[in-house]
Write a protein that holds these residues in place. Structure first.
Motif, PDB file in Angstrom:
ATOM      1  N   ASN A 138       0.835  -0.995  -0.253  1.00  9.37           N
ATOM      2  CA  ASN A 138      -0.146   0.028  -0.102  1.00  9.37           C
ATOM      3  C   ASN A 138       0.741   1.159   0.104  1.00  9.37           C
ATOM      4  N   GLU A 139       2.213   0.928   0.084  1.00 15.48           N
ATOM      5  CA  GLU A 139       2.647   2.396  -0.600  1.00 15.48           C
ATOM      6  C   GLU A 139       2.317   3.287  -2.005  1.00 15.48           C
ATOM      7  N   LEU A 140       2.689   4.723  -1.731  1.00  9.78           N
ATOM      8  CA  LEU A 140       2.130   5.632  -2.978  1.00  9.78           C
ATOM      9  C   LEU A 140       3.983   5.888  -3.490  1.00  9.78           C
ATOM     10  N   LEU A 141       3.823   6.103  -4.807  1.00  8.63           N
ATOM     11  CA  LEU A 141       5.101   6.790  -5.523  1.00  8.63           C
ATOM     12  C   LEU A 141       4.604   7.766  -6.475  1.00  8.63           C
ATOM     13  N   THR A 142       5.434   8.822  -5.916  1.00 12.33           N
ATOM     14  CA  THR A 142       4.692   9.825  -6.466  1.00 12.33           C
ATOM     15  C   THR A 142       6.053  10.479  -7.660  1.00 12.33           C
ATOM     16  N   ILE A 143       5.884  10.500  -8.519  1.00 12.58           N
ATOM     17  CA  ILE A 143       6.769  11.015  -9.776  1.00 12.58           C
ATOM     18  C   ILE A 143       6.646  12.323  -9.618  1.00 12.58           C
ATOM     19  N   ILE A 144       8.348  13.194  -9.265  1.00  7.77           N
ATOM     20  CA  ILE A 144       8.388  14.613  -9.204  1.00  7.77           C
ATOM     21  C   ILE A 144       9.425  15.957 -10.332  1.00  7.77           C
ATOM     22  N   PRO A 145       9.220  16.480 -11.064  1.00 10.81           N
ATOM     23  CA  PRO A 145       9.529  16.596 -11.889  1.00 10.81           C
ATOM     24  C   PRO A 145      10.432  17.195 -11.474  1.00 10.81           C
ATOM     25  N   GLY A 146      12.496  17.085 -11.740  1.00  9.75           N
ATOM     26  CA  GLY A 146      12.956  18.051 -11.624  1.00  9.75           C
ATOM     27  C   GLY A 146      13.152  19.737 -11.373  1.00  9.75           C
ATOM     28  N   PRO A 147      12.623  20.332 -12.549  1.00 12.99           N
ATOM     29  CA  PRO A 147      12.843  21.677 -12.268  1.00 12.99           C
ATOM     30  C   PRO A 147      11.632  22.457 -11.705  1.00 12.99           C
ATOM     31  N   LEU A 148      11.008  21.423 -10.600  1.00 12.77           N
ATOM     32  CA  LEU A 148       9.852  21.621  -9.582  1.00 12.77           C
ATOM     33  C   LEU A 148      11.012  22.784  -8.238  1.00 12.77           C
ATOM     34  N   ASP A 149      10.213  24.004  -8.330  1.00 10.24           N
ATOM     35  CA  ASP A 149      10.581  24.927  -7.183  1.00 10.24           C
ATOM     36  C   ASP A 149      10.703  23.706  -6.107  1.00 10.24           C
ATOM     37  N   GLU A 150      12.210  25.027  -5.202  1.00 10.71           N
ATOM     38  CA  GLU A 150      12.416  23.891  -4.035  1.00 10.71           C
ATOM     39  C   GLU A 150      12.065  23.380  -2.688  1.00 10.71           C
ATOM     40  N   ASP A 151      11.539  24.409  -2.542  1.00  8.12           N
ATOM     41  CA  ASP A 151      10.314  24.281  -1.416  1.00  8.12           C
ATOM     42  C   ASP A 151       9.509  23.844  -1.775  1.00  8.12           C
ATOM     43  N   LEU A 152       8.128  23.984  -3.241  1.00  8.21           N
ATOM     44  CA  LEU A 152       7.658  22.666  -3.430  1.00  8.21           C
ATOM     45  C   LEU A 152       8.081  21.058  -3.299  1.00  8.21           C
ATOM     46  N   MET A 153       9.348  19.907  -3.433  1.00  8.72           N
ATOM     47  CA  MET A 153       9.751  19.678  -3.587  1.00  8.72           C
ATOM     48  C   MET A 153      10.319  18.923  -2.129  1.00  8.72           C
ATOM     49  N   THR A 154      10.786  19.818  -1.485  1.00 11.76           N
ATOM     50  CA  THR A 154      10.867  20.003  -0.462  1.00 11.76           C
ATOM     51  C   THR A 154       9.817  19.028   0.293  1.00 11.76           C
TER      52      THR A 154
ATOM     53  N   LYS B 220      20.113  21.228  -6.993  1.00  6.35           N
ATOM     54  CA  LYS B 220      19.123  21.936  -6.078  1.00  6.35           C
ATOM     55  C   LYS B 220      18.026  20.433  -5.445  1.00  6.35           C
ATOM     56  N   ILE B 221      17.921  19.352  -6.162  1.00  7.65           N
ATOM     57  CA  ILE B 221      17.363  17.763  -5.404  1.00  7.65           C
ATOM     58  C   ILE B 221      18.283  17.456  -4.518  1.00  7.65           C
ATOM     59  N   LYS B 222      19.254  17.467  -4.155  1.00  6.59           N
ATOM     60  CA  LYS B 222      20.106  17.036  -2.920  1.00  6.59           C
ATOM     61  C   LYS B 222      19.506  18.080  -2.015  1.00  6.59           C
ATOM     62  N   ARG B 223      19.723  18.978  -1.699  1.00  5.64           N
ATOM     63  CA  ARG B 223      19.456  20.032  -0.539  1.00  5.64           C
ATOM     64  C   ARG B 223      18.255  19.850  -0.193  1.00  5.64           C
ATOM     65  N   CYS B 224      16.958  19.342  -1.214  1.00  4.88           N
ATOM     66  CA  CYS B 224      16.259  18.419  -0.932  1.00  4.88           C
ATOM     67  C   CYS B 224      15.463  17.690   0.095  1.00  4.88           C
ATOM     68  N   LEU B 225      17.226  16.729  -0.200  1.00  3.92           N
ATOM     69  CA  LEU B 225      16.737  15.459   0.264  1.00  3.92           C
ATOM     70  C   LEU B 225      17.559  15.350   1.223  1.00  3.92           C
TER      71      LEU B 225
END
Lengths: 232, 232
Positions: free
Chosen positions: A147-163, A184-189
């Motif tokens: 019952n896990e969810l999977l979300t696909i995130i586009p890399g260009p997404l804004d940093e705050d939204l991605m976090t 940016k993606i690394k910072r969010c992770l």
């Protein structure tokens, strides 16, 4: 005269053998093989079919040239022009396939032709193996289970939204179109304590594919088609 | 003696022609064709390959019988037993493919064999066309575009969690494994003002596929393999 039709054909993530029988048959039967190509290089989609589907003398090619600087959101005029050219061919009864990397309707550009043409011509889609599925096959780690969810995130997404997105505990993630957004993606992770669950993959399913823990990637710029898998 | 290997092979969403060349080749070369099957019916994965890949006399079949009442989360003993049986065959040098509906590592049960076997044997995955991609090809509506997110939600998810998930404005959704959860899913979509964006699809890519606005579906129980697409 019977009008021609147009088909968006998913040719898979890169490995020429990850094309479906249905895609092969459609390409072999088409009069015109259309595909997007950057103005400074070869078309990846066209390359994928090279090995298994030699075009025959009755077929012609139509290149939709995408200036690299606007590759992410191509100018709509490019698709206006392509749709006009292809419509003229269909009026003559020609059948067209448009080669699409991965799957045509998963972040694909075929939608820009489909939305311009489907009211006047028959426009169909042949789904393909997405790079998301190729990703899991090479990391050997399931995308999601039970019952896990999977979300696909586009890399260009804004940093705050991605976090904010990466906060969900029950959700696994795939981050697409990494390219120049990798830092940016690394910072969010890091902000969401998920960096150690992130695997970086370049050119999944191709001979020169690269698989690394994201924490070990020190390039400031990744190829546009690199992907990151984040497990729960 | 060289040990055999095991390969989880995605056979696609249902249309026999939506299988990849790579999957076909792997199945044709295998000594043993394994697949899950309900105890009260035929195996969907086995049915998918019937038309294009006739098995030959040197091949044998191995059925992993899944009791229907626990189909969603099969008892781990079933996979212990299957892994033991298949390991014994690999010790004899036999190569095994496991047929997987859609893609093996996207909510697939192949992971239960992979996790039991990969340390001792070579275990690989051939990705397949997922029912998610088949869905978009039949609704003729893109899954996601540009910088949209896409979240895959399993139908059995708790009602409050599902409603909370569906709040995201920039996210498109696919709800899998709808089955007996359809009324709950409708309530969640009504609560989040998204019911009019929801398309219901049964058996995408098969001749008996069914495509309806979700609001027009009045069954209390949908087939397990039905899917809902929710556009932004």
């Amino acid at each position: 005269m019977i009008k021609g039709q147009i088909t968006g054909v998913g040719v898979g993530p890169g490995d020429p053998d990850l094309i479906t029988l249905k895609a092969m048959k459609a390409i072999q039967k088409a009069d015109i093989i259309a595909y997007p190509a950057p103005d400074n290089g070869v078309s990846f989609a066209r390359q994928i079919i090279e090995k298994n589907i030699p075009l025959h003398s009755g077929q012609s090619e139509y290149k939709i040239t995408i200036p690299m600087r606007i590759e992410r959101f191509p100018a709509q005029e490019i698709y206006d022009q392509a749709a006009n050219d292809l419509a003229a061919q269909m009026e003559e009864g020609k059948n067209i396939v448009v080669l699409c990397e991965g799957d045509p309707f998963f972040y694909g550009s075929f939608m820009y032709l489909h939305e311009r043409l489907y009211k006047k011509f028959r426009s169909t889609i042949i789904p393909g193996v997405s790079s998301v599925m190729a990703l899991a096959s090479v990391t050997q780690s399931p995308l999601c289970e039970r019952n896990e969810l999977l979300t696909i995130i586009p890399g260009p997404l804004d940093e705050d939204l991605m976090t904010a997105q990466l906060q969900e505990e029950k959700t696994a993630y795939v981050i697409m179109k990494v390219g120049r957004h990798i830092e940016k993606i690394k910072r969010c992770l890091i902000a969401t304590n998920r960096l150690d669950k992130a695997i970086y993959v370049e050119r999944a399913s191709l001979p020169n594919q690269k698989i690394l823990p994201l924490s070990a990637v020190d390039e400031g710029n990744a190829p546009y088609f690199s992907i990151i898998q984040v497990r729960i």
